[in-house]
Design a protein around this motif. Structure first.
Motif, mmCIF file in Angstrom:
data_model
loop_
_atom_site.group_PDB
_atom_site.id
_atom_site.type_symbol
_atom_site.label_atom_id
_atom_site.label_comp_id
_atom_site.label_asym_id
_atom_site.label_seq_id
_atom_site.Cartn_x
_atom_site.Cartn_y
_atom_site.Cartn_z
ATOM 1 N N SER A 116 24.320 36.150 59.996
ATOM 2 C CA SER A 116 23.280 36.053 58.963
ATOM 3 C C SER A 116 23.194 34.662 58.349
ATOM 4 C CB SER A 116 23.541 37.083 57.851
ATOM 5 O OG SER A 116 24.622 36.692 57.022
ATOM 6 N N GLU A 117 24.215 33.824 58.568
ATOM 7 C CA GLU A 117 24.228 32.517 57.915
ATOM 8 C C GLU A 117 24.103 31.339 58.877
ATOM 9 O OE1 GLU A 117 27.967 32.195 55.859
ATOM 10 O OE2 GLU A 117 29.154 32.080 57.688
ATOM 11 N N THR A 118 24.129 31.569 60.184
ATOM 12 C CA THR A 118 24.229 30.451 61.123
ATOM 13 C C THR A 118 22.929 30.100 61.840
ATOM 14 O OG1 THR A 118 25.107 32.039 62.730
ATOM 15 C CG2 THR A 118 26.700 30.664 61.580
ATOM 16 N N PHE A 119 21.914 30.972 61.793
ATOM 17 C CA PHE A 119 20.648 30.649 62.439
ATOM 18 C C PHE A 119 19.780 29.786 61.520
ATOM 19 C CE2 PHE A 119 21.698 34.539 64.806
ATOM 20 C CZ PHE A 119 21.406 34.140 66.104
ATOM 21 N N PRO A 120 19.075 28.782 62.071
ATOM 22 C CA PRO A 120 18.080 28.063 61.271
ATOM 23 C C PRO A 120 16.933 28.999 60.926
ATOM 24 C CG PRO A 120 17.912 27.420 63.573
ATOM 25 C CD PRO A 120 19.138 28.281 63.455
ATOM 26 N N LEU A 121 16.162 28.662 59.898
ATOM 27 C CA LEU A 121 15.146 29.578 59.387
ATOM 28 C C LEU A 121 14.133 29.966 60.448
ATOM 29 C CD1 LEU A 121 13.958 31.130 57.036
ATOM 30 C CD2 LEU A 121 12.729 29.066 56.339
ATOM 31 N N GLU A 122 13.772 29.023 61.345
ATOM 32 C CA GLU A 122 12.727 29.319 62.326
ATOM 33 C C GLU A 122 13.125 30.428 63.300
ATOM 34 O OE1 GLU A 122 14.609 25.329 63.781
ATOM 35 O OE2 GLU A 122 14.105 26.314 61.883
ATOM 36 N N THR A 123 14.408 30.655 63.488
ATOM 37 C CA THR A 123 14.849 31.728 64.386
ATOM 38 C C THR A 123 15.747 32.746 63.673
ATOM 39 O OG1 THR A 123 16.743 30.389 65.121
ATOM 40 C CG2 THR A 123 14.724 30.277 66.456
ATOM 41 N N ARG A 124 15.760 32.720 62.348
ATOM 42 C CA ARG A 124 16.747 33.535 61.615
ATOM 43 C C ARG A 124 16.524 35.029 61.800
ATOM 44 N NH1 ARG A 124 17.374 31.356 55.953
ATOM 45 N NH2 ARG A 124 18.276 29.687 57.213
ATOM 46 N N THR A 125 15.301 35.503 61.547
ATOM 47 C CA THR A 125 15.090 36.947 61.666
ATOM 48 C C THR A 125 15.145 37.390 63.126
ATOM 49 O OG1 THR A 125 12.676 36.675 61.684
ATOM 50 C CG2 THR A 125 13.731 37.060 59.551
#
Length: 513
Positions: free
Chosen positions: A410-419
């Protein structure tokens, strides 16, 4: 309440001010009921499937085998339909997580949690009022959709709501509530097992309580600033950020989220972006953490703890009581993680637990291999030793792979691929939970004590993977992971070179795909 200033020791990462406000605590408490829904189901299903009234109504052949004096200890619960009752939820959650990913991006984290609670309540109604196997399996599927939505939205909500310095502790509240749900289920099963013939209906029906609390409570909480800004509600996002941080000085963090959102908007297909080399580090780790979490054997123990303890010689009520004991250990050990994860770090907890879980699985396997035959049971002392070892195993899992399996993705993906990335994490968790839930009783029947050596071997593999490939993420702002984590890691940094090349190409040739 004194301010908790969020600081980081990386050179070019700004320090964001913030404190844990009462409002944030309320938001975390309400959202974490999504975890309680999940945990209650994990705990309740194993107890219900060991109740005679439930078996007589839906699984008479299992009931007959269970009551047969000379039935094989390891095989008396081996039934594909009985396993389907437990595992059907997880295949539904797997598919639902991808739909939930889209909703999280388009509508926000909060509405996704509300939808989760509605599906869960429908599923509870179908199960508790079930009159045939089709009805209760359909109920499980509806519960699965609710779990898929909640497990997608809640960890993201908690990670985005929390200041970096406290992100681990607040996110682990999701896992804490899962353990509370498991414990509550164990206690309820202990008492409802004595209520004939509909005690199992009470157990299943009470699952509606956390779903109702999540639905009603969600109207009192905010959307995350990241989600608001991502959907171009900049003023509301800034106001919310000030509210949850308890300070007017939010400009650096606000600008960081805006910059991340601008980059995210340039990505039209986040699932396609996930397939690029620069997205592999967080994606690989997110998926493998979920696989490893299940192959510790924890859900095999949590789902079927009453069955397991009956196998080693405890009576029905005694086995349910033993499950309550492991549930208490689970809750209090998760509290240890909350207090240690943000100062000790993620890696040390994962590695220590691998040693602890490997030893306990191996010793339990040895005891059963030597002394538990196909008929009969362990003597009282050995049975108690097995319960103690299971508690030590649960202890290690609860302060490491349980909460961190949700926190790190939940904390390691950048926002563009987070969900999108977290959808892969959730779906991987559900897929392998389904595999373990569907296969465990058959594995127990065919492998007997060897099943514990099977899980111990996996724990050895995951310990080695953690040692070499899992980076430390404590204290790093959620939108600075690429610069401060992935580009600094001895192995994963090679994939980040591709990210730099992609960025340069887009700047020089913006219209070239």
């Amino acid at each position: 309440m004194p301010a908790v200033v969020v600081t980081n020791h990386g050179g070019d990462v700004p320090d964001f001010e913030g404190k844990i406000t009462i409002y944030v605590i309320i938001c975390v408490f309400i959202a974490a009921f999504g975890g309680l829904m999940f945990g209650y189901d994990i705990g309740i299903s194993g107890g219900v499937t060991s109740m005679d009234d439930f078996l007589k109504k839906f699984f008479m052949n299992v009931y007959e085998k269970k009551k047969h004096v000379h039935e094989n200890n390891y095989c008396k619960y081996n039934d594909a339909l009985l396993q389907l009752f437990t595992s059907s939820l997880y295949i539904a959650a797997l598919l639902a997580s991808f739909v939930a990913s889209r909703l999280c991006t388009k509508m926000g984290r909060k509405p996704t949690m509300q939808i989760a609670s509605i599906f869960f309540m429908v599923g509870v109604g179908l199960q508790a009022g079930g009159i045939n196997i089709v009805m209760i399996v359909c109920g499980r599927i509806m519960l699965g959709i609710g779990v898929g939505f909640a497990n997608q939205a809640v960890p993201l909500f908690l990670s985005e709501l929390a200041p970096a310095k406290m992100r681990g502790a607040l996110n682990i509240c999701f896992q804490l509530f899962i353990t509370i749900g498991i414990l509550a289920a164990g206690i309820i099963n202990y008492f409802t097992s004595k209520v004939h013939p509909h005690g199992w209906r009470i157990s299943l029906g009470l699952a509606i309580v956390p779903a109702v609390i999540l639905l009603i409570g969600s109207f009192a909480i905010c959307e995350t600033p990241t989600s608001l800004i991502e959907r171009k509600n900049l003023d509301e996002g800034k106001a919310t950020l000030k509210k949850i941080r308890g300070t007017e000085d939010v400009i650096p963090e606000f600008e960081s989220i805006v910059a991340a959102s601008e980059m995210a908007r340039q990505v039209k297909n986040p699932f396609s972006k996930l397939m690029k080399p620069s997205s592999r580090p967080p994606l690989i780790i997110a998926i493998l953490l979920q696989v490893f979490q299940q192959f510790t054997g924890i859900n095999a123990i949590m789902f079927y703890a009453p069955v397991l303890f009956q196998t080693v010689g405890f009576g029905s009520n005694a086995s349910l009581l033993s499950t309550v004991i492991t549930g208490l250990v689970n809750v209090f050990s998760t509290l240890v993680s909350i207090y240690t994860v943000d100062w000790a770090g993620r890696r040390i907890l994962l590695l220590e637990a691998c040693v602890q879980m490997f030893l306990t699985q191996t010793v339990v396997g040895l005891i059963l291999l030597i002394d538990l035959k196909t008929t009969g049971s362990l003597n009282h002392v050995e049975a108690v030793i097995v319960v103690v070892l299971v508690c030590i195993f649960v202890m290690g899992f609860a302060w490491s792979w349980g909460p961190l399996g949700w926190l790190i993705p939940s904390e390691t993906f950048p926002l563009e691929t987070r969900t999108a990335g977290f959808a892969f994490a959730v779906s991987s968790n559900m897929l392998f939970t389904f595999i373990i839930a569907q296969a465990f009783l058959s594995m127990l029947c065919h492998m007997r004590a060897g099943i514990f050596f099977f899980f111990a071997a996996w724990i050895l593999v995951m310990g080695l993977f953690t040692l070499f490939f899992v980076p430390e993420t404590k204290g790093v702002p959620i939108d600075s992971m690429v610069e401060k984590v992935w580009k600094q890691h001895w192995f994963w940094k090679r994939y980040m070179v591709d990210a730099d090349d992609e960025e340069i190409k887009e700047q020089v040739h913006p219209h070239v795909k």
